[in-house]
Design a protein around this motif. Sequence first.
Motif, PDB file in Angstrom:
ATOM      1  N   GLY A 133      44.661  48.074  37.751  1.00  0.00           N
ATOM      2  CA  GLY A 133      45.736  48.227  38.731  1.00  0.00           C
ATOM      3  C   GLY A 133      46.883  47.255  38.506  1.00  0.00           C
ATOM      4  N   SER A 134      46.915  46.573  37.359  1.00  0.00           N
ATOM      5  CA  SER A 134      47.955  45.564  37.161  1.00  0.00           C
ATOM      6  C   SER A 134      49.217  46.138  36.517  1.00  0.00           C
ATOM      7  CB  SER A 134      47.418  44.405  36.319  1.00  0.00           C
ATOM      8  OG  SER A 134      47.128  44.841  35.011  1.00  0.00           O
ATOM      9  N   ASP A 139      36.553  37.369  38.208  1.00  0.00           N
ATOM     10  CA  ASP A 139      36.520  38.814  37.990  1.00  0.00           C
ATOM     11  C   ASP A 139      37.864  39.303  37.441  1.00  0.00           C
ATOM     12  OD1 ASP A 139      36.102  41.532  38.038  1.00  0.00           O
ATOM     13  OD2 ASP A 139      35.051  41.493  39.962  1.00  0.00           O
ATOM     14  N   LEU A 140      38.093  39.008  36.171  1.00  0.00           N
ATOM     15  CA  LEU A 140      39.364  39.398  35.555  1.00  0.00           C
ATOM     16  C   LEU A 140      39.457  40.911  35.374  1.00  0.00           C
ATOM     17  CD1 LEU A 140      39.825  36.653  32.809  1.00  0.00           C
ATOM     18  CD2 LEU A 140      40.462  36.597  35.213  1.00  0.00           C
ATOM     19  N   LEU A 141      38.301  41.567  35.314  1.00  0.00           N
ATOM     20  CA  LEU A 141      38.308  43.022  35.150  1.00  0.00           C
ATOM     21  C   LEU A 141      38.999  43.661  36.366  1.00  0.00           C
ATOM     22  CD1 LEU A 141      37.347  45.228  33.226  1.00  0.00           C
ATOM     23  CD2 LEU A 141      35.201  45.334  34.501  1.00  0.00           C
ATOM     24  N   ALA A 142      38.683  43.156  37.544  1.00  0.00           N
ATOM     25  CA  ALA A 142      39.319  43.680  38.751  1.00  0.00           C
ATOM     26  C   ALA A 142      40.807  43.363  38.752  1.00  0.00           C
ATOM     27  CB  ALA A 142      38.656  43.093  39.994  1.00  0.00           C
ATOM     28  N   LEU A 143      41.128  42.181  38.234  1.00  0.00           N
ATOM     29  CA  LEU A 143      42.525  41.753  38.255  1.00  0.00           C
ATOM     30  C   LEU A 143      43.378  42.615  37.324  1.00  0.00           C
ATOM     31  CD1 LEU A 143      43.907  39.570  39.807  1.00  0.00           C
ATOM     32  CD2 LEU A 143      43.521  38.003  37.912  1.00  0.00           C
ATOM     33  N   LEU A 203      49.882  42.438  32.823  1.00  0.00           N
ATOM     34  CA  LEU A 203      49.070  41.278  32.454  1.00  0.00           C
ATOM     35  C   LEU A 203      48.686  41.300  30.981  1.00  0.00           C
ATOM     36  CD1 LEU A 203      46.744  40.932  35.588  1.00  0.00           C
ATOM     37  CD2 LEU A 203      49.014  39.963  35.196  1.00  0.00           C
ATOM     38  N   VAL A 248      49.889  34.633  39.388  1.00  0.00           N
ATOM     39  CA  VAL A 248      48.800  35.337  38.711  1.00  0.00           C
ATOM     40  C   VAL A 248      49.332  35.957  37.418  1.00  0.00           C
ATOM     41  CG1 VAL A 248      47.271  37.351  38.860  1.00  0.00           C
ATOM     42  CG2 VAL A 248      47.423  35.757  40.781  1.00  0.00           C
TER      43      VAL A 248
END
Lengths: 503, 360
Positions: free
Chosen positions: A216-217, A209-213, A221, A460
Amino acid sequence: MNFDAEAPTPGERDVDFSAVDKVRLVEALARVLPAGALMYDPEDLRPYECDGLSAYRQLPLIVALPTSEEQVVAILRTCSAMRVPVVARGAGTGLSGGALPHAHGVVLSLARFNRILQLDPHARTAVVQPGVRNLAISEAAAPHGLYYAPDPSSQIACTIGGNVAENSGGVHCLKYGLTVHNLLRVRGVTIEGEIVEIGNHALDAPGYDLLALVTGSEGMLAVITEVTVKLTPKPQLAQCVLAAFDDVIRAGNAVAEIIAAGIIPAGLEMMDQPATAAVEQFVHAGYPLSAKAILLCESDGTPEEVAEEIARVRAVLDAGGATEIRVSRDEAERMRFWAGRKAAFPAAGRISPDYYCMDGTIPRKRLGEMLEAIQAMERKHGLRCINVFHAGDGNLHPLILFDANQPGELARAEEFGAEILELSVALGGTITGEHGVGIEKINQMCSQFSRPEITTFFRVKAAFDPAGLLNPGKAIPTLNRCAEYGRERVSKGHVPYPDIPRF
Amino acid sequence: MSDLIEQWQERVRAAAAAGTALQIRGGGTKAFYGRAPAGELFDVRGHAGIVSYEPTELVVTVRAGTPLAELEALLDDSRQMLAFEPPHFGATATIGGCVAAGLSGPRRAAAGALRDFVLGVKILDGRGDVLTFGGQVMKNVAGYDVSRLIAGSLGTLGVILEVSLKVLPRPVAEATLSLAMSEAEAIARLNEWGGQPLPLSASAWSDGVLNVRLSGAEAAVRAALARLGGEVVAADAADAFWGGLREQTADFFGDAALDESGTSLWRLSVPSAAAPLKLDGHQLIEWGGALRWLRSTVAAEAIRERTAALGGHATRFRGGARDGQIFHPLPAPLMTIHRRLKHAFDPAGIFNPGRLYDGL
Ligand SMILES: Cc1cc2nc3c(=O)[nH]c(=O)nc-3n(C[C@H](O)[C@H](O)[C@H](O)COP(=O)(O)OP(=O)(O)OC[C@H]3O[C@@H](n4cnc5c(N)ncnc54)[C@H](O)[C@@H]3O)c2cc1C
Ligand SMILES: Cc1cc2nc3c(=O)[nH]c(=O)nc-3n(C[C@H](O)[C@H](O)[C@H](O)COP(=O)(O)OP(=O)(O)OC[C@H]3O[C@@H](n4cnc5c(N)ncnc54)[C@H](O)[C@@H]3O)c2cc1C
């Protein structure tokens, strides 16, 4: 595999970027950008020196204002090749210094990416460029009876790119979710210049789930160049209940009781007496000034649904000891109830030369306790604090009032703020609910996370940005920083709130 | 830290040192899902129990080995639920397996997916470190959202030890309608309704019949029933219907003869308004048009190509070779990021290797 001899993860140690050569960098960027897309005179850079957290200021070397994704790719490839830090910037309304420039870096402004590319009312999606303002999406969707649900108070100014980068919330996120719950897809460019499509127009995507990652980054990223958001049907009716309490603890308990009754209101906000007084003289919302705290509880849906829910809310508030309950009779009155809450920040700015907004989140049941602790801190630090809370989800915005021109006040305000954040962690919560860590709360990250957890964050980051060039020095504290911060706290000779159970 | 976790830490460190693959297993109900499991069995059921549950906070924290049925029974006592509706599925399915698989049930389109309800996790990573991310509060942006990254990662990033989930009150009223219509009409109507403030909480179309479930306040459900028309389904028949869908025990899913006939069950996740599939096979549409189950003998490439053209992705849910592609192939830049993330959490590559993608 033996992990004792593992090399440090990029970013984990402070990096010195002072070797970046401005002249060479300007030349290199001028080769890939049209005239007018590059600024490097200190006068032109001034407007970019800070975001909404103006206590921190820093001029960048260069500001780039690209207009196309190819230009973003070119900028990032150039910076990557020359090992130059890059800080993405939306509208600069962030409250944690996330968009604070790097002294040896480039500010990449997405301000010119301001088009809504597609709005599909049937599928209820909008594809927008990152510089589109939050409110502009809802305005474009309004003719179709739709809107974009997350509504930060800054929505007339803040951009969707910034919202994604901060996972912003609003007064309606208890029921409608945060940015992360209202996104379908993000397109972005990595520091290596690779275009990545994260998510799609379906309800899930293959793999991690890269969308979640990415949500809020804090711009660490990838640089976001396009966003697909979900649109929500506008409720037929919304009504707001205003309840007054003669005791903050009782008001805090009423919040928990509403939830316990199985009600998820569209909004559930709380303001203490000083906050009510501050906004009242500003917007004349008609708030009861004698109340120690007021709650605003909104219900939305079909007229039948709203009537049913308001009756239930009323019953709970009555039983919970509200001294006065008003229900908005029309849209104008509902807007008036909210006007005060939405004007809390400007009102703070009116009654005090400066204010410092905190963003801790705690379990709802500890709201009363937190308010009492803040009162004690006001005395301790000799500063006033007015409190507005997204009470429904336990998100606090204490506004610490100070005057930066008075020697020592800023430092005291920062200490006051740090104490609130640490208490938030100790009460089982977090240092930031929606404004992000940025530069502001980076020290408190050391108290919320262990060393291996912080190292994991760096790993990450390295998965997207191996060279550590996107917004370096933000959000995740380096080993040094935690060591220094830890030393400072040990020298004071005590752990904060030793009597509070940790979990 | 408990003795059990310390033993697990030792075991993970030893496995990492020796390069031994570990196959993480909860109730094993999902063993059919994903690419073939490989490695030494690592049974996580021993770490079970509810850590904390406070209905007024809308949060429950549970150890990963806790049976899903036990958790749901507990929530039910307070008239609350896991809104993403995972199946009750026998007594053995665990919450760790549920989060690792990341699948959501019929209410997903209305309420959100499993990942939307994950607030925090405690994991054991491939270095043997116990790490906690997120927490028990509704809003939390401190650090990257590792909790949601773990959801749906099929155990390839670490052993889930504990999860905090947001829970919701059960709806006051619920009713189901049944309407006769074609596939194209169902897709059109579901999207139209999706754009209106209706209390739709689930939908399923198959064989010319669309069933929709309405959930919410009494008054809202009553008003919607009157507006949408169709036939009201009796409450117990409705429960049986949605239950069969949720647990995949409905006739449509029956796995009898899947393999012999060369049929696979495909899970096609597409934009809700995507046109009819026009692929041979038997179809069931959920999630307001966004989830299309297809039992088909059509070649995998053709199915993936059509799904991608519609803007979605295809998973071979059951049937077919377990060592081939189960999940939709990823574009190269995303695969690079996946490999680096896998390495970040599990540098020796010991957790469920290959379960999600070859090389992960
Ligand atoms: C008066 C006021 C009220 C506010 N109310 C709320 C509120 O109710 N709720 C809330 O959540 N926040 C609130 N905020 C905070 C702020 O508005 C949000 O954080 C907002 O999302 C920031 O958007 P921005 O476009 O201004 O981003 P910026 O401040 O420009 O940037 C914020 C961060 O996002 C990154 N970023 C920006 N654009 C991109 C991009 N395209 N790609 C990658 N990274 C990017 C930046 O690097 C930075 O780290 C408020 C702020 C103010 C001043
Ligand atoms: C036909 C069918 C349909 C289903 N549909 C749905 C659905 O719609 N929605 C839904 O939510 N669930 C669905 N499930 C999932 C299942 O019923 C359980 O909810 C759960 O996912 C399985 O739990 P388990 O303990 O049996 O997992 P297992 O089968 O033991 O494990 C599943 C996966 O999770 C990994 N895993 C297990 N425990 C851990 C852990 N502690 N840490 C890390 N990784 C771990 C395993 O390695 C494996 O990759 C379905 C199951 C079946 C059989």
